[in-house]
Design a protein around this motif. Sequence first.
Motif, PDB file in Angstrom:
ATOM      1  N   MET A 267       0.825  -1.207   0.000  1.00 26.84           N
ATOM      2  CA  MET A 267       0.000   0.000   0.000  1.00 26.84           C
ATOM      3  C   MET A 267       0.865   1.265   0.000  1.00 26.84           C
ATOM      4  SD  MET A 267      -3.046  -1.151  -0.256  1.00 26.84           S
ATOM      5  CE  MET A 267      -2.257  -2.436  -1.249  1.00 26.84           C
ATOM      6  N   LEU A 268       1.985   1.236   0.712  1.00 27.69           N
ATOM      7  CA  LEU A 268       2.891   2.380   0.692  1.00 27.69           C
ATOM      8  C   LEU A 268       3.482   2.583  -0.701  1.00 27.69           C
ATOM      9  CD1 LEU A 268       4.786   1.920   4.093  1.00 27.69           C
ATOM     10  CD2 LEU A 268       3.033   3.617   3.539  1.00 27.69           C
ATOM     11  N   SER A 269       3.744   1.488  -1.422  1.00 25.41           N
ATOM     12  CA  SER A 269       4.258   1.606  -2.795  1.00 25.41           C
ATOM     13  C   SER A 269       3.283   2.367  -3.679  1.00 25.41           C
ATOM     14  CB  SER A 269       4.516   0.210  -3.384  1.00 25.41           C
ATOM     15  OG  SER A 269       5.513  -0.484  -2.671  1.00 25.41           O
ATOM     16  N   LEU A 270       2.001   2.068  -3.550  1.00 24.20           N
ATOM     17  CA  LEU A 270       0.993   2.715  -4.399  1.00 24.20           C
ATOM     18  C   LEU A 270       0.859   4.202  -4.109  1.00 24.20           C
ATOM     19  CD1 LEU A 270      -1.812  -0.010  -4.420  1.00 24.20           C
ATOM     20  CD2 LEU A 270       0.059   0.345  -6.050  1.00 24.20           C
ATOM     21  N   CYS A 271       1.245   4.606  -2.902  1.00 24.70           N
ATOM     22  CA  CYS A 271       1.192   6.035  -2.569  1.00 24.70           C
ATOM     23  C   CYS A 271       2.181   6.842  -3.409  1.00 24.70           C
ATOM     24  CB  CYS A 271       1.500   6.244  -1.085  1.00 24.70           C
ATOM     25  SG  CYS A 271       0.270   5.544   0.033  1.00 24.70           S
ATOM     26  N   GLY A 272       3.184   6.194  -3.961  1.00 24.70           N
ATOM     27  CA  GLY A 272       4.214   6.914  -4.705  1.00 24.70           C
ATOM     28  C   GLY A 272       3.924   7.116  -6.175  1.00 24.70           C
ATOM     29  N   LEU A 273       2.756   6.699  -6.654  1.00 21.73           N
ATOM     30  CA  LEU A 273       2.466   6.818  -8.091  1.00 21.73           C
ATOM     31  C   LEU A 273       2.423   8.272  -8.550  1.00 21.73           C
ATOM     32  CD1 LEU A 273      -0.184   3.980  -8.483  1.00 21.73           C
ATOM     33  CD2 LEU A 273       2.160   4.007  -9.350  1.00 21.73           C
ATOM     34  N   ALA A 274       1.920   9.150  -7.701  1.00 15.28           N
ATOM     35  CA  ALA A 274       1.907  10.574  -8.067  1.00 15.28           C
ATOM     36  C   ALA A 274       3.331  11.115  -8.148  1.00 15.28           C
ATOM     37  CB  ALA A 274       1.090  11.365  -7.046  1.00 15.28           C
ATOM     38  N   TRP A 275       4.195  10.633  -7.264  1.00 12.48           N
ATOM     39  CA  TRP A 275       5.609  11.034  -7.329  1.00 12.48           C
ATOM     40  C   TRP A 275       6.243  10.495  -8.609  1.00 12.48           C
ATOM     41  CZ3 TRP A 275       9.807   7.640  -7.471  1.00 12.48           C
ATOM     42  CH2 TRP A 275      11.068   8.222  -7.371  1.00 12.48           C
TER      43      TRP A 275
ATOM     44  N   SER B 189      -3.377   4.364   9.186  1.00 17.25           N
ATOM     45  CA  SER B 189      -4.695   3.749   9.051  1.00 17.25           C
ATOM     46  C   SER B 189      -4.579   2.235   9.138  1.00 17.25           C
ATOM     47  CB  SER B 189      -5.337   4.142   7.713  1.00 17.25           C
ATOM     48  OG  SER B 189      -5.572   5.529   7.646  1.00 17.25           O
ATOM     49  N   CYS B 190      -3.463   1.696   8.653  1.00 20.53           N
ATOM     50  CA  CYS B 190      -3.267   0.242   8.667  1.00 20.53           C
ATOM     51  C   CYS B 190      -3.024  -0.292  10.072  1.00 20.53           C
ATOM     52  CB  CYS B 190      -2.098  -0.138   7.761  1.00 20.53           C
ATOM     53  SG  CYS B 190      -2.444   0.009   5.991  1.00 20.53           S
ATOM     54  N   TYR B 191      -2.172   0.369  10.831  1.00 11.10           N
ATOM     55  CA  TYR B 191      -1.770  -0.193  12.121  1.00 11.10           C
ATOM     56  C   TYR B 191      -2.912  -0.313  13.128  1.00 11.10           C
ATOM     57  CZ  TYR B 191       3.060  -1.623  12.201  1.00 11.10           C
ATOM     58  OH  TYR B 191       4.216  -2.347  12.041  1.00 11.10           O
ATOM     59  N   PRO B 192      -3.794   0.674  13.252  1.00 10.68           N
ATOM     60  CA  PRO B 192      -4.935   0.466  14.161  1.00 10.68           C
ATOM     61  C   PRO B 192      -5.812  -0.711  13.748  1.00 10.68           C
ATOM     62  CG  PRO B 192      -4.664   2.793  13.686  1.00 10.68           C
ATOM     63  CD  PRO B 192      -3.734   2.063  12.770  1.00 10.68           C
ATOM     64  N   ILE B 193      -5.837  -1.027  12.443  1.00 15.98           N
ATOM     65  CA  ILE B 193      -6.613  -2.183  11.968  1.00 15.98           C
ATOM     66  C   ILE B 193      -5.856  -3.473  12.263  1.00 15.98           C
ATOM     67  CG2 ILE B 193      -7.579  -3.295   9.916  1.00 15.98           C
ATOM     68  CD1 ILE B 193      -8.023  -0.498   8.761  1.00 15.98           C
TER      69      ILE B 193
ATOM     70  N   PRO C 271     -10.027  -2.550   1.860  1.00 18.04           N
ATOM     71  CA  PRO C 271     -11.095  -1.602   1.531  1.00 18.04           C
ATOM     72  C   PRO C 271     -10.809  -0.196   2.036  1.00 18.04           C
ATOM     73  CG  PRO C 271     -11.812  -3.164   3.217  1.00 18.04           C
ATOM     74  CD  PRO C 271     -10.526  -3.674   2.666  1.00 18.04           C
ATOM     75  N   VAL C 272     -10.133  -0.085   3.192  1.00 17.29           N
ATOM     76  CA  VAL C 272      -9.794   1.236   3.720  1.00 17.29           C
ATOM     77  C   VAL C 272      -8.824   1.951   2.782  1.00 17.29           C
ATOM     78  CG1 VAL C 272      -8.720   2.470   5.642  1.00 17.29           C
ATOM     79  CG2 VAL C 272     -10.215   0.522   6.096  1.00 17.29           C
ATOM     80  N   CYS C 273      -7.786   1.242   2.339  1.00 18.61           N
ATOM     81  CA  CYS C 273      -6.797   1.847   1.444  1.00 18.61           C
ATOM     82  C   CYS C 273      -7.409   2.170   0.083  1.00 18.61           C
ATOM     83  CB  CYS C 273      -5.597   0.920   1.290  1.00 18.61           C
ATOM     84  SG  CYS C 273      -4.588   0.757   2.787  1.00 18.61           S
TER      85      CYS C 273
END
Length: 404
Positions: free
Chosen positions: A150-158, A365-369, A196-198
Motif C-alpha cells: 500500500m505504501l508503494s501505491l502512494c508513490g504513483l503521483a511522485w 490507518s493500517c496499524y490500528p486495523i 477496503p480502507v486503502c
Amino acid sequence: MLGLTSVCVFLFSALALTISSGYSFGAVGLLLASIYLLWKRPRLDLQRRDYLLIATLLLYFSVYAANMLYHGDPMREFDMPVRALLAVPVLLLLLAYPPRAAAWWSGVAVGAIAGAALGLWQLLILHVDRPDGSASNAIHYGNVSILLGMLSLCGLAWARQQRHTLAWTMLLIAGGMAGVIGSIVSGSRGGWLVLPVCVCLFASQYIKGRRKHLLPAILAAFIAIAAVVAYALPESLVRERVEVAVDDVQKFNQTDNVTTSIGQRIEMWRTALILSREHIWIGLGRTGYLAGKKILADEGKMDRAILEHTNAHNDYFDALVKRGLTGLATLLAFFFLPLSLFARALRNSNSNSRPYALAGVVLYSCYPIFGLTTSSLTLNIGIIMLVFPMVILWPLLRQHERAA
C-alpha cells in the motif's frame, strides 16, 4: 550524509521481509548516523508539528517503561518501548538531512516484491502451509507485506514527476500487487481488512475530476476486483481462510470452542476485559496479567488453551489489561495523533508533498486495523515497521513542503 541516510532508508524497507531482522540494518544505520548531530549540530527549524510527533514517541516510551518498572516486569519487556525512544534521534537526523525520495519509494517496492517472492517460494517449493518470509510469524509477515504494498501505491503521483516515469510507475505498481500477494499467501486474515480502507483512501485522493490522476484510482479499483477474484478462484487460499473463520465463529457460538484460532482470540479478549476491571487505571503489567490468567484457569473461569499466550492478541485489550486506561489512552494517542498530523498535511499539501502525506495516512490507518486481531506492537517487527517509516516519511513531507 545525504548518501548515507538514503542508503539506510532504502535498506530498511528493502530487507524487511527477506532477511531475519532485515529492517534492523537500515534502522541501526540511521541510529548510529544520528550521533553526527552531536558534533555538527545543524539548524533544525523545528515546528510545533515536529514537537508533537516527538512528544508522542516520548509519551509512549515513558508510560510503557514506567508501567513496566512499577509492576516489576522482566527487563526484556523494555525492548519494545525503547524502539519509540530511539526513533527520536533518527527523526532529528532526517529532518536535518532528508534522504533522497527515490531511496524511500524504491525501498518499499523492492521490499514488497522480495517479500512476496520469498513467500511464494515457501508456499510452492517448500510447501509451507502459511509462509512467514523472514518474519517471526505468518501474521506479521502478511501485515508488513500488505503495508509495503500500500505504501508503494502512494508513490504513483511522485513517479509521474520523474524522468523515467514508466519505469518508476511499473516498479511501484509491481510493489503494490506483490504486497497484496504476500498477504494472501500468508493467510493473515486481519491484514486483509486494510484493503477496503486503502482503496477508499486512494479513490478519495485521486478521483477529483482530474484525468491525470485516474491511474491510481483505476489501480485501487483493480485491487478491489483482484480481491474478489482471489476469493472466487477454485482452491482459493482467501476463500479457505474466510471459510475457516466463519466455521470458527460458529463453533464458538454453539459450543464455546476455544481450540480454534478465532475461538482462542475471543477467549483472550474476554479474559483481558475481566482482569482489567481489577486495576482499571494502571493495569496489571505483564507479570500480573499472566498470574491473573493462571488464577482464572485454576478457578475454571478461563480455558487453559490460552494460558501460555503472553498477550491478548489485540493491541487495545493488551494495553488495557497491562497498562490500564492510562496505557490505552497513550496507545490511542500513539496511533491517532500522527494520523491527524499526516491527514492535515494531506488536506493542505501541494503536488510534491502529497505522496508522503498520503503514505503517512495509509501507515497510520493500517496499524490500528492490524491491532484489532493481533498484538502488533509486542514484537520488534511490529513496532519498528510503524515508528521508523513515520520518522522517514515526516522529514520527506517537510522537505517537499519547504521546497514548494
